[in-house]
Write a protein that holds these residues in place. Structure first.
Motif, PDB file in Angstrom:
ATOM      1  N   ASP A 193      -7.694  -3.351  -2.998  1.00  0.00           N
ATOM      2  CA  ASP A 193      -8.093  -4.583  -2.324  1.00  0.00           C
ATOM      3  C   ASP A 193      -8.630  -4.319  -0.918  1.00  0.00           C
ATOM      4  N   SER A 194      -7.891  -3.570  -0.122  1.00  0.00           N
ATOM      5  CA  SER A 194      -8.362  -3.290   1.236  1.00  0.00           C
ATOM      6  C   SER A 194      -9.552  -2.330   1.221  1.00  0.00           C
ATOM      7  N   GLY A 198      -6.931  -7.187   3.202  1.00  0.00           N
ATOM      8  CA  GLY A 198      -7.336  -7.341   1.804  1.00  0.00           C
ATOM      9  C   GLY A 198      -6.485  -8.342   1.070  1.00  0.00           C
ATOM     10  N   HIS A 199      -6.242  -9.497   1.672  1.00  0.00           N
ATOM     11  CA  HIS A 199      -5.436 -10.538   1.057  1.00  0.00           C
ATOM     12  C   HIS A 199      -6.322 -11.515   0.287  1.00  0.00           C
ATOM     13  N   TYR A 200      -5.739 -12.100  -0.753  1.00  0.00           N
ATOM     14  CA  TYR A 200      -6.419 -13.144  -1.513  1.00  0.00           C
ATOM     15  C   TYR A 200      -6.081 -14.499  -0.883  1.00  0.00           C
ATOM     16  N   LYS A 209      -3.679 -14.379  -8.058  1.00  0.00           N
ATOM     17  CA  LYS A 209      -3.477 -13.420  -6.969  1.00  0.00           C
ATOM     18  C   LYS A 209      -3.363 -14.079  -5.592  1.00  0.00           C
ATOM     19  N   ILE A 252     -12.088 -10.540   0.612  1.00  0.00           N
ATOM     20  CA  ILE A 252     -12.025 -10.697  -0.847  1.00  0.00           C
ATOM     21  C   ILE A 252     -11.400 -12.024  -1.256  1.00  0.00           C
ATOM     22  N   LYS A 291      -9.618 -10.917  -8.866  1.00  0.00           N
ATOM     23  CA  LYS A 291      -9.184  -9.513  -8.886  1.00  0.00           C
ATOM     24  C   LYS A 291     -10.097  -8.670  -9.771  1.00  0.00           C
ATOM     25  N   VAL A 316     -13.072  -7.626  -7.901  1.00  0.00           N
ATOM     26  CA  VAL A 316     -12.749  -6.591  -6.920  1.00  0.00           C
ATOM     27  C   VAL A 316     -12.721  -5.219  -7.591  1.00  0.00           C
ATOM     28  N   ARG A 317     -12.092  -5.141  -8.750  1.00  0.00           N
ATOM     29  CA  ARG A 317     -12.045  -3.877  -9.501  1.00  0.00           C
ATOM     30  C   ARG A 317     -13.451  -3.406  -9.863  1.00  0.00           C
ATOM     31  N   ASP A 347      -1.748  -1.671  -8.685  1.00  0.00           N
ATOM     32  CA  ASP A 347      -1.242  -2.460  -7.569  1.00  0.00           C
ATOM     33  C   ASP A 347       0.190  -2.059  -7.246  1.00  0.00           C
TER      34      ASP A 347
END
Length: 369
Positions: free
Chosen positions: A14-15, A123-125, A145, A166, A171, A174-175, A190
Motif C-alpha cells: 500500500d505505501s 498508504g491508508h484507505y 479495506k 490510495i 485493494k 493497488v495490487r 498484508d
C-alpha cells in the motif's frame, strides 16, 4: 517548485504504491520508515528490520530518498503504556488507533514539518476533503479495506497536511499497479495483528508484561464451569479459547463479564444469550474530527469494532464530558476499551473510548459495571 511530501513507508504494497502515485503526480517524495518497536520474533528475526529493508528496496526502485526514524520512546510512552494500563483495568484496548493519534499523525507529522515538508502521506484507505468548515475524514472507496475507523482520533492540523494517495482505489487496483510497475512488494502479503506483537502468541506476549492469576469461570447462575488463566486473556464476546468443554447444553460458551476484584470470569451459553447484548454505551475521551462538539442529540451510525456493519444510533452527552451512544436495536458483544467510531454517511465525525455498557436486561448489570 515541487511540493515536498514525506511518506510513511511501512514495507508493504500500500505505501509502495502510494509512493509511486505521488511521484507520478509530480511531488518531491521522501520515504520515511518509522521504527516503533524493537524486538525479535520467535525465529530471532526483527520484523521491523525486514519491513525497513523492503521499503528501502522500493524507494531505490522508484529513485526517491529513503530514511528511517526511531520513535520507540514515543511509542512506549504514548501507546504501549496506554495499552498495558487498559489491560490492567480489565479492558481491551485498540493500540493501532492510538498509534495513529500519537505517532503517525503527531510525532511523525512534527518531524516531517521540521524537514519543511508541505504534506505527509500514508498508504491508508481513507480520504480527506476540504469543506467550508474544515477538513473532513471520509471513508476509503474500498469498503473492505476502509481504515477511517483507525484514523478517527486525528485532528484538523494533521488532516490539513495529509494525503492518502490510495484512498480512492480498491485493494485489487493497488495490487495491479504494483505488479504493472514490478514493485518489490507487489505480492507481499498484508501484515496482520498489532505491530509490536505481529504473528506471535498474544497471550504469551501479555504474560511478559502483566501479572496474571488463575481464577474461577462462573456461569450466570454462579456455578463454576472452569478455570481461567488470567482475566487479561479474555475479551467480552469471546467464543474461542475459553477452555470449557462438555458442560451444559452443548451450545457454545461466550465471555459476558469480568470481576477484577474477585478475579472471576463470567460466561454464558448460546449465540443469542441476552447477557451478550446491550442497548447503549458511555464513551470517554471523545475526539471530534472538526475539534468541536456537534449539536446533540443527533442521529447517525457507529462502528464498535473494525469491519463491523454500520449500526444506527443516537449520540448525546452527559454532564461529565462523556458521550452516550444509544442503539436503535440491541447490539451484541460491545467491548469496553475498544473504540466507538461515529459516522454521518461517508464522513467520520470522530470517536470515543468505550467506558461501559448498558445491558439489555437489568439483572446482568453486575457483569461489567
Amino acid at each position: 517548485m515541487k511540493k515536498r511530501v514525506i511518506l510513511g513507508m511501512s514495507g508493504g504494497v500500500d505505501s509502495s504504491v502510494a509512493a509511486l502515485l505521488l511521484k507520478e503526480q509530480g511531488y518531491d517524495v521522501i520515504g520515511l520508515f518509522m521504527k516503533n518497536w524493537d524486538e525479535k520474533d520467535e525465529d530471532g528475526v526483527c520484523t521491523a528490520s525486514v519491513d525497513a529493508d523492503d521499503a528501502r528496496r522500493v524507494a531505490v526502485e522508484l529513485d526517491i530518498p529513503f530514511y528511517t526514524i526511531n520513535f520507540e520512546k514515543e511509542y512506549w510512552d504514548r501507546v504501549f503504556t496506554y495499552f498495558l494500563d487498559e489491560y490492567k483495568k480489565g479492558r481491551t484496548p485498540n493500540p493501532d488507533v492510538m498509534c495513529n493519534q500519537e505517532i503517525k499523525f503527531n510525532a511523525f507529522l512534527d518531524y516531517a514539518l521540521n524537514l519543511e515538508a508541505d504534506y505527509i502521506a500514508m498508504g491508508h484507505y481513507a480520504q480527506v476533503e476540504k469543506r467550508d468548515d474544515g477538513y473532513y475524514l471520509l471513508r476509503g472507496r474500498d469498503e473492505n479495506k476502509d481504515q477511517s475507523y483507525f484514523l478517527s482520533r486525528i485532528n484538523q492540523r494533521a488532516l490539513s497536511k495529509t494525503l492518502f494517495p490510495i484512498g480512492d482505489l480498491d485493494k485489487s487496483e493497488v495490487r495491479k499497479i504494483a505488479e504493472k510497475h514490478n514493485l518489490y512488494t507487489a505480492t507481499k502479503k498484508d501484515s496482520t495483528g498489532i505491530c509490536f506483537i505481529g504473528e506471535r502468541d498474544f497471550d504469551e506476549f501479555l504474560d511478559k508484561y502483566l501479572l496474571t492469576k488463575e481464577g474461577d469461570i462462573l456461569d450466570l447462575y454462579g456455578k463454576k464451569v472452569g478455570t481461567h488463566t488470567g482475566l487479561i486473556h479474555y475479551t467480552l464476546g469471546q467464543r474461542r479459547g475459553i477452555g470449557i468443554g462438555g458442560v451444559g447444553s452443548g451450545e457454545p460458551w461466550f465471555v459476558v463479564g469480568k470481576d477484577l476484584n474477585k478475579n472471576i470470569l463470567y460466561v454464558a451459553q448460546g449465540e443469542e444469550n441476552p447477557a451478550l447484548y446491550s442497548t447503549s454505551l458511555i464513551g470517554e475521551s471523545p475526539k471530534w474530527i472538526l475539534e468541536k462538539d456537534p449539536q446533540m442529540p443527533f442521529k447517525c451510525t457507529a462502528k464498535f469494532r473494525y469491519r463491523q456493519k454500520d449500526i444506527p444510533v443516537t449520540v448525546d452527552k452527559n454532564g461529565d464530558g462523556e458521550i452516550i451512544i444509544k442503539f436503535d436495536n440491541p447490539v451484541k458483544a460491545i467491548t469496553p476499551g475498544q473504540i466507538a467510531v461515529i459516522y454521518q454517511d461517508e464522513a467520520c465525525l470522530g470517536s470515543c473510548i468505550i467506558k461501559k455498557i448498558e445491558p439489555l436486561e437489568e439483572k446482568y448489570r453486575y457483569l461489567n459495571n
